[in-house]
Design an enzyme around this catalytic site. Structure first.
Site, PDB file in Angstrom:
ATOM      1  N   LYS A  10     -17.006  35.878 -29.125  1.00 51.29           N
ATOM      2  CA  LYS A  10     -16.981  34.381 -29.272  1.00 51.29           C
ATOM      3  C   LYS A  10     -15.845  34.167 -30.581  1.00 51.29           C
ATOM      4  O   LYS A  10     -15.952  34.454 -31.916  1.00 51.29           O
ATOM      5  CB  LYS A  10     -18.267  33.892 -30.105  1.00 51.29           C
ATOM      6  CG  LYS A  10     -18.473  32.603 -30.043  1.00 51.29           C
ATOM      7  CD  LYS A  10     -18.470  31.896 -28.668  1.00 51.29           C
ATOM      8  CE  LYS A  10     -18.615  30.491 -28.496  1.00 51.29           C
ATOM      9  NZ  LYS A  10     -18.318  30.007 -27.176  1.00 51.29           N
TER      10      LYS A  10
ATOM     11  N   SER B 163     -18.127  27.646 -22.440  1.00 54.05           N
ATOM     12  CA  SER B 163     -19.009  27.353 -23.396  1.00 54.05           C
ATOM     13  C   SER B 163     -20.080  26.196 -23.252  1.00 54.05           C
ATOM     14  O   SER B 163     -20.676  26.272 -22.391  1.00 54.05           O
ATOM     15  CB  SER B 163     -18.484  27.383 -24.806  1.00 54.05           C
ATOM     16  OG  SER B 163     -19.126  27.821 -26.027  1.00 54.05           O
TER      17      SER B 163
END
Length: 608
Positions: free
Chosen positions: A205, A400
């Site tokens: 991430k 996402s």
């Protein structure tokens, strides 16, 4: 000696009154003139101008395609296009562009396409769909010729769908390879006295890294390198096939920096067919069409083709497939064309309640955003799915939060070049306590419990107090809980064990082609593929009509829409900012946008 000045002779009362009247009259004439100008502009916007009426296509016409920006939803703030006599090209959405090319293929009045895309700004998935539409157009036997003073890589990739590619004798093709850049801001924040308190789940991430690191982490570099290599290989294969040259030759051209050499190198590597000037192109196109001079050449735009009535319209009572568009950041308060807000959840609920559609296709082009709003949209997707088949079509980005929403669908269709996945959660609390101390600011807080005020933004979106270890631990637990929810949503929607989702998750970004191998995507293709799949799932694979809804909005609509007026004014204001002001604005927007729990890709990252 007396040097007292002589007294001035006073103006007569009549002259004073006359001067005041003339000044008053002049001011009102100017004000009336401005008011009349504004009034006529509004009238021009309300009354269809010649360019907005359905144009007639002349025989032996050419479709001229001038594309700079390809988007799923198009808005315009150019008021000049509404003035009488303006002949500027009207922007079209990606859906409209593909429909225009399809109609040009079927029209016996359109003899070919003149392609100009040298300032193209779009992701490769969108370009792929447009390129496939051009390749399909060529099956009609009509020509496609492309011209550019210069081509960047994406524009050139699209141009290779043409029969012939022309370029200015001093032009260039910037075939140099791909790079992805991220602005690292840790040192800048340190100098400002701002610290980003980061909470995340996911090894890959990378959205938080610009605020806490001076360079990307190795896992982040790895995932970026992998998808860039996949995109580059896809582009080279497409160019090589279209131009009938080897991938090795193209790679040599890029590796040796031949893009910086004179244009004759482009001929030697067979990347272009001829070196000509722009004014010569109309002579070339005229000869192809069979007219004597460019003055007799009729050029139609994509907007002209889209405005044409369809020769074969589906019956009114034919079953309908509804298409909705989700483009931009997922964030509360977003308006039409500026992001994905609560309106999308409302639209999904409306489609379910109306019951007119037999299936729904949701076109997603989003890097993600608010985890809470993603959950709300996911909930409406799941509820709608009980009433009709729901298929997601992924554009350039569906990552996402974008993937969070998509996971609720019955099926997911992605382009091979879509950036997707990035299953991960993060949160940022901007701490400006050091800046506050430097400015002599402090907060005197009265609490009823130890955790009171932890998530409150106390000063322009920034915290002026550092977080305690207990507070940090509490926020991290909240973020981890959000990640577990994300995994469970994908597990349910994709029928995968949670552990399997976690293995392909951890915030890692995947290309659509790889996502299909991993089970995150069902089919590869564009919006048309998704529509056909939705029809199949609904059992209406033959006679049906597609309701694409609204994919463009005019200045007039924006000015008088409560949804978009604020964002419209903000875009106008941004046009008058200096480059330095834009950078500061971007920095502040990033920090405040990322406040709270987020499921998204890095803001401002260039995918390719």
């Amino acid at each position: 000696m007396d040097i007292t000045p002589l007294p001035r002779k006073p103006l007569s009362f009549g002259k004073t009154v006359l001067a005041a009247f003339l000044g008053f009259l002049g001011a009102h004439v100017i004000a009336c003139g401005l008011a009349m100008t504004f009034f006529f502009v509004l009238i021009a916007m309300m009354i269809p101008s010649p360019s907005s009426r359905v144009p007639e296509l002349a025989s032996n016409s050419v479709l001229r395609i001038d594309l700079a920006d390809i988007r799923e939803i198009v808005t315009t703030d150019d008021w000049m296009q509404y003035l009488p006599g303006n002949k500027g090209s009207q922007p079209v959405s990606l859906t409209q562009a593909i429909e225009g090319i399809r109609r040009a293929k079927a029209s016996d009045k359109i003899k070919g396409i003149y392609l100009n895309v040298e300032s193209l700004n779009a992701g490769l998935a969108s370009i792929d769909e447009l390129r496939n539409a051009l390749l399909d157009f060529k099956k009609s036997g009509k020509f496609v010729y492309a011209y550019g003073d210069s081509y960047d890589q994406r524009a050139y990739y699209l141009a290779t769908a043409a029969d012939k590619i022309y370029i200015n004798p001093e032009g260039s093709v910037s075939l140099v390879g791909l790079a992805s850049s991220t602005m690292m801001m840790r040192q800048a924040l340190d100098k400002l006295g701002i610290k980003a308190e980061v909470f995340k789940v996911g090894t890959y991430k990378g959205a938080v890294e610009p605020y806490i690191l001076d360079q990307r982490s190795e896992p982040n570099k790895e995932q970026t390198r992998v998808y860039l290599e996949g995109v580059w290989e896809h582009m080279l294969q497409g160019i090589a096939s279209a131009r009938r040259i080897s991938v090795e030759s193209l790679q040599t051209f890029a590796n040796m920096g031949r893009a910086f050499d004179e244009a004759r190198e482009l001929l030697r590597y067979r990347l272009v067919d001829s070196l000509v000037f722009r004014l010569d192109m109309e002579d070339i196109i005229s000869r192809l069409v069979g007219v004597k001079s460019p003055k007799q050449l009729h050029q139609a735009s994509l907007a002209d083709l889209v405005a044409q009535p369809e020769e074969r319209r589906p019956l009114r009572d034919a079953p309908e497939i509804t298409v909705l568009y989700a483009e931009g950041d997922i964030m509360s308060g977003s308006s039409y064309g500026e992001g994905i807000g609560e309106q999308l959840a409302q639209d999904l609920k409306r489609v379910a309640e109306e019951g007119k559609a037999k299936a729904l296709v949701l076109r997603i082009n989003s890097p993600g955003g608010s985890a809470f709003l993603s959950e709300a949209i996911w909930h409406e997707m799941r509820r709608l799915k009980k009433k009709m088949p729901v298929v997601v079509s992924m554009g350039d980005l569906a990552a996402s939060g974008g993937y969070y929403v998509a996971s609720a669908a019955d099926a997911i269709v992605a382009s091979p070049m879509t950036l997707t996945g990035s299953i991960g959660i993060f949160g940022i609390i901007p701490d400006a306590s050091a800046l506050a101390q430097r400015l002599g600011l402090s907060m005197d807080v009265v609490k009823t419990s130890p955790y009171a005020g932890v998530l409150d933004a106390s000063f322009f979106g920034f915290q002026l107090q550092g977080l305690s270890p207990e507070a940090r631990s509490a926020v991290q637990r909240m973020v981890e809980r959000g990640y577990r929810t994300f995994l469970s949503r994908v597990s349910e929607g994709r029928d995968m064990p949670v552990d399997s989702v976690d293995k392909v998750g951890q915030g890692r970004v995947w290309l659509g082609s790889k996502a299909k191998e991993l089970g995150l995507v069902d089919e590869l293709g564009g919006l048309d593929t998704a529509i056909q799949l939705a029809a199949k799932l609904a059992g209406i694979s033959k006679n049906y009509r597609v309701n694409y809804g609204e994919t463009s909005r005019s200045l007039w609509d924006q000015l008088f829409s409560s949804e978009t007026s604020d964002s419209f004014v903000a875009r106008l204001r941004a046009k008058f900012m200096t480059e330095e002001e834009r950078r500061v604005s971007l920095l502040m927007r990033q920090l405040t946008t990322y406040s709270g729990v987020q499921a998204r890709l890095p803001y401002g990252t260039t995918p390719y």
